[in-house]
Design a protein around this motif. Structure first.
Motif, short mmCIF file in Angstrom:
data_model
loop_
_atom_site.label_atom_id
_atom_site.label_comp_id
_atom_site.label_asym_id
_atom_site.label_seq_id
_atom_site.Cartn_x
_atom_site.Cartn_y
_atom_site.Cartn_z
N ARG A 110 69.66 36.62 8.45
CA ARG A 110 70.82 37.07 7.65
C ARG A 110 71.59 35.88 7.09
NH1 ARG A 110 72.54 41.75 11.97
NH2 ARG A 110 71.33 43.44 11.05
N ALA A 111 71.78 34.86 7.92
CA ALA A 111 72.48 33.67 7.45
C ALA A 111 71.66 32.93 6.39
CB ALA A 111 72.77 32.75 8.63
N ASP A 112 70.34 32.92 6.57
CA ASP A 112 69.45 32.26 5.62
C ASP A 112 69.53 32.93 4.25
OD1 ASP A 112 67.45 30.73 4.51
OD2 ASP A 112 65.87 31.41 5.86
N VAL A 113 69.44 34.25 4.23
CA VAL A 113 69.47 35.00 2.97
C VAL A 113 70.79 34.79 2.25
CG1 VAL A 113 69.53 37.32 1.98
CG2 VAL A 113 67.79 36.73 3.67
N LYS A 114 71.89 34.75 3.00
CA LYS A 114 73.21 34.62 2.38
C LYS A 114 73.63 33.16 2.20
CE LYS A 114 74.86 39.12 3.96
NZ LYS A 114 75.91 39.86 4.68
N ARG A 115 72.71 32.21 2.53
CA ARG A 115 72.94 30.78 2.33
C ARG A 115 74.20 30.31 3.03
NH1 ARG A 115 68.62 29.41 2.13
NH2 ARG A 115 69.05 27.44 1.10
N ARG A 116 74.40 30.79 4.25
CA ARG A 116 75.56 30.38 5.03
C ARG A 116 75.35 29.01 5.63
NH1 ARG A 116 76.62 36.30 7.80
NH2 ARG A 116 77.77 37.20 6.07
N ASP A 117 76.37 28.52 6.37
CA ASP A 117 76.34 27.15 6.84
C ASP A 117 75.21 26.84 7.79
OD1 ASP A 117 78.51 26.52 5.34
OD2 ASP A 117 79.98 26.69 6.96
N ILE A 118 74.63 27.86 8.43
CA ILE A 118 73.53 27.61 9.36
C ILE A 118 72.37 26.91 8.65
CG2 ILE A 118 72.50 29.88 8.95
CD1 ILE A 118 72.47 27.91 12.26
N VAL A 119 72.23 27.13 7.34
CA VAL A 119 71.17 26.47 6.58
C VAL A 119 71.33 24.96 6.65
CG1 VAL A 119 70.18 26.22 4.28
CG2 VAL A 119 70.90 28.46 5.07
N LYS A 120 72.58 24.48 6.81
CA LYS A 120 72.85 23.05 6.86
C LYS A 120 72.90 22.51 8.29
CE LYS A 120 75.72 23.62 2.73
NZ LYS A 120 77.09 23.53 2.19
N ALA A 121 72.57 23.35 9.26
CA ALA A 121 72.64 22.92 10.65
C ALA A 121 71.71 21.73 10.88
CB ALA A 121 72.25 24.07 11.59
N PRO A 122 72.12 20.78 11.73
CA PRO A 122 71.32 19.57 11.91
C PRO A 122 70.08 19.81 12.77
CG PRO A 122 73.20 19.54 13.39
CD PRO A 122 73.38 20.75 12.51
N PHE A 123 69.10 18.96 12.56
CA PHE A 123 67.94 18.88 13.45
C PHE A 123 68.41 18.18 14.72
CE2 PHE A 123 64.30 16.58 15.15
CZ PHE A 123 63.31 17.55 15.16
N VAL A 124 68.10 18.76 15.88
CA VAL A 124 68.60 18.23 17.15
C VAL A 124 67.41 17.75 17.99
CG1 VAL A 124 69.93 18.71 19.24
CG2 VAL A 124 70.57 19.79 17.07
N LEU A 125 67.26 16.43 18.09
CA LEU A 125 66.12 15.85 18.78
C LEU A 125 66.06 16.29 20.24
CD1 LEU A 125 63.74 13.89 18.48
CD2 LEU A 125 65.28 12.06 19.18
N ALA A 126 67.21 16.36 20.88
CA ALA A 126 67.25 16.70 22.31
C ALA A 126 66.78 18.11 22.60
CB ALA A 126 68.66 16.50 22.85
N ALA A 127 66.72 18.96 21.57
CA ALA A 127 66.33 20.36 21.78
C ALA A 127 64.82 20.54 21.84
CB ALA A 127 66.91 21.23 20.67
N LEU A 128 64.04 19.50 21.64
CA LEU A 128 62.59 19.67 21.55
C LEU A 128 61.92 19.80 22.91
CD1 LEU A 128 61.65 17.14 18.72
CD2 LEU A 128 61.89 19.61 18.56
N GLY A 129 62.47 19.17 23.93
CA GLY A 129 61.78 19.09 25.21
C GLY A 129 61.68 20.41 25.95
N ALA A 130 62.78 21.12 26.08
CA ALA A 130 62.81 22.32 26.91
C ALA A 130 61.88 23.43 26.41
CB ALA A 130 64.24 22.85 27.05
#
Length: 453
Positions: A110-130
């Motif tokens: 829904r956020a993607d379709v409406k081009r909301r701020d989540i589209v600009k959310a950063p890539f988070v390196l620390a989130a890859l491991g878990a």
């Protein structure tokens, strides 16, 4: 002024609540948690007519009240009451609850379709491991259990998979930015609602698998279109759905996509970890195409780390494994893993290692195969590698001429990766900017892609 919340209005109507009655029930549910709430029908009016959003935990209480009356699970995402800063964090989470994963994908869409701020959310390196750890542990545990035989050919699932194949072809031929929103809207309107209902186990698994395929593809399209934070969140959720489906090869494929992204963003150590996790999760015969992909992505990471002999060994393993692939026996998502793709990635390994002879061998075969198939994105990437090989041999005129062809290919697809490839060629040719051929290349890049020097 916000738009009216039509989704909430429809749910209230379906539940048979009056606005005053719904407000009373929210107050009662709040009291059960020790909260003194004083909502009345005017508050519900503002939520419905003005699209206002109450503060937490009211959206959760509202969903609970509707769930009770409708005898099915309703979440705040069903009526658009999810905070985007919460969604950005939730998209990185590998949830224990598969239904929560489905809700997260719905909210991302829904956020993607409406081009909301989540589209600009950063890539988070620390989130890859878990996620890779949890997926691998779950798959290793799964090998010790007995699962019933997977039923195939179910009409709804078959239709979903046909749509996946269509959208994947669009991505391969036209680039990730071409049809991503159309795929998101299809998932939102048809696929994900099916996952919010209970089905008999074989159908449930098949639906999870089909939804995982599409969630992966949306993430891959976002990655190819340069929206890396959004892509990362789609891919993590796709990995969780692949686990829910019990489909090891698909989960390993998602990890391959995550490895590819990590390496592109300059994190080869994490890319290596992800590729190896995917490879370790596979059993013999799961998907030779996926295994070949993981080998070549391991090679890409090793090349970026400067480990030349190990990278070359991974390329050899990828090439050998590719030779054993029976494409008719592979899943649809593995269709693109062929000579143009594997050899193209091998060429980039040797580009990073500064070995133009090996680069040319693989890139020439990749580019030729891409031309035969009409794959402009893959062709652009491989032709760019050949242009770099010409530069390394001090054949600048030939490099610039080939780079102009890369511009033409890049202009025919919607892919930020191909655009960035042209930018990379411009940077490499900057010292030769006085040459006529280089000037022609830069002029073409400006005219077709808006890449002025």
């Amino acid at each position: 002024m916000n738009e009216p919340n039509d989704a909430l209005a429809a749910l209230i109507s379906e539940a048979g609540f009056s606005w005053a009655g719904l407000a009373r029930r929210i107050n009662d549910l709040g009291a059960n948690e020790g909260r003194a709430l004083r909502y009345d029908y005017t508050a519900v009016n503002r939520w419905v007519k003005r699209g206002e959003k109450p503060r937490p935990p009211v959206p959760t209480l509202l969903a609970q009240a509707l769930s009770e009356r409708l005898s099915r699970r309703v979440s705040p995402s069903d009526f658009g009451m999810t905070k985007e800063e919460t969604l950005a964090a939730r998209g990185l989470r590998y949830s224990d609850d598969t239904r929560a994963t489905v809700d997260t994908i719905i909210d991302l869409g829904r956020a993607d379709v409406k081009r909301r701020d989540i589209v600009k959310a950063p890539f988070v390196l620390a989130a890859l491991g878990a996620p890779s750890r949890d997926w691998l542990l779950a798959m290793l545990e799964e090998t010790a259990t007995e699962r019933g035989p997977r039923q195939v050919g179910m009409r709804q699932v078959a239709g979903i998979r046909e749509m996946f194949a269509l959208f994947q072809d669009m991505d391969v031929m036209r680039g990730g930015g071409h049809a991503r929103i159309a795929l998101v809207e299809y998932m939102q309107s048809y696929v994900l609602p099916l996952l919010k209902r209970d089905h008999e186990p074989a159908v449930q698994d098949a639906l999870y698998e089909a939804a995982a395929e599409q969630s992966y593809l949306v993430g891959w399209m976002a990655y190819d279109d340069g929206e890396h934070g959004l892509a990362q969140r789609y891919l993590i959720q796709a990995l969780r759905l692949a686990q829910a489906a019990g489909t090891v090869a698909l989960g390993a494929h998602v990890l391959a996509g995550m490895a590819d992204q990590a390496n592109l963003l300059g994190h080869p150590g994490e890319a290596l970890m992800l590729a190896r996790a995917g490879r370790r999760g596979l059993s013999k015969g799961d998907s030779p195409a996926c295994l070949a992909d993981l080998h070549i992505l391991e090679g890409r990471a090793l090349a970026a780390l400067g480990e030349a002999s190990a990278a070359a060994a991974s390329v050899v393993k990828a090439e050998q494994t590719l030779g054993s692939v029976a494409h008719d026996e592979e899943p649809a998502w593995a269709k693109f893993i062929d000579v143009p793709y594997i050899f193209g990635e091998a060429a980039h390994c040797f580009r990073d290692l500064g070995q133009p002879s090996e680069l040319e061998r693989f890139a020439n075969e990749s580019a030729a195969g891409a031309r035969r198939q009409g794959r402009a994105r893959r062709g652009a990437l491989s032709e760019a590698a050949l242009s770099i090989a010409d530069l390394e041999r001090a054949n600048v005129e030939a490099a610039a001429s080939r780079a102009a062809h890369v511009v033409d290919l890049a202009a025919s697809v919607t892919s930020s990766r191909t655009v960035e490839t042209v930018r990379d060629l411009q940077r490499r040719m900057k010292p030769f900017g006085n040459l006529h051929e280089v000037q022609q290349f830069n002029a073409r890049a400006d005219a077709l892609l808006g890449l002025a020097i």
